[in-house]
Motif scaffolding. Structure first.
Motif, PDB file in Angstrom:
ATOM      1  N   GLY A  79       2.641  -4.004  -4.958  1.00  0.00           N
ATOM      2  CA  GLY A  79       1.202  -2.393  -4.923  1.00  0.00           C
ATOM      3  C   GLY A  79       0.449  -2.989  -6.384  1.00  0.00           C
ATOM      4  O   GLY A  79      -1.033  -3.151  -6.261  1.00  0.00           O
ATOM      5  N   GLY A 111      -1.129   2.603  -2.772  1.00  0.00           N
ATOM      6  CA  GLY A 111      -0.447   1.721  -2.948  1.00  0.00           C
ATOM      7  C   GLY A 111      -0.166   1.324  -4.489  1.00  0.00           C
ATOM      8  O   GLY A 111       0.767   0.721  -4.863  1.00  0.00           O
ATOM      9  N   HIS A 141       0.627  -1.533   0.527  1.00  0.00           N
ATOM     10  CA  HIS A 141       0.199   0.374  -0.037  1.00  0.00           C
ATOM     11  C   HIS A 141       0.994   1.375   0.155  1.00  0.00           C
ATOM     12  O   HIS A 141       0.708   2.172   0.370  1.00  0.00           O
TER      13      HIS A 141
END
Length: 127
Positions: free
Chosen positions: A62, A57, A51
């Motif tokens: 991510g 993110g 994240h």
């Protein structure tokens, strides 16, 4: 003339209750801040890889797993119970953390994650 003993006890009891209520009201924000601080440690250890430090993110991992932007309106709409369940059981590409984290750690993590959406909303208003 002296007051009856039971009236003095009632006054002391009332004063004790008042002091307890005032202490609880003053303590609540401090304990929430402590929770978010503990949540930050958990986040950095378990969540930041996907994240990101800012909750966006926007990391290599991510992007690959399509990690949610924790600052988004969609993430902010989720209740604490929904976030708790998602952290505990996992969802989509997110693994479950229920066996790695206890209840208090998950609640601390939620308190920390909530700060992302507040900070992001404030940043959007400033632009």
């Amino acid at each position: 003339m002296q007051r009856p003993l039971w009236k003095m006890g009632a006054q002391r009891f009332g004063l004790s209750v008042l002091v307890a209520v005032l202490f609880a009201v003053m303590w609540a924000p401090m304990s929430q801040a402590a929770s978010a601080q503990e949540g930050k440690k958990v986040y950095e250890d378990k969540c930041a890889k996907c994240h990101g430090d800012d909750g966006s993110g926007n990391t290599v991992i991510g992007k690959a797993v399509k990690a949610a932007d924790l600052r988004s309106a969609d993430a902010n709409k989720k209740t604490d119970a929904e976030l708790y369940t998602q952290i505990e059981n996992g969802k989509g590409n997110m693994p479950p953390f229920g066996s790695a984290l206890d209840k208090e750690q998950i609640n601390d993590l939620i308190a920390y994650v909530r700060a992302f959406s507040k900070g992001h909303a404030a940043g959007k208003k400033a632009h």
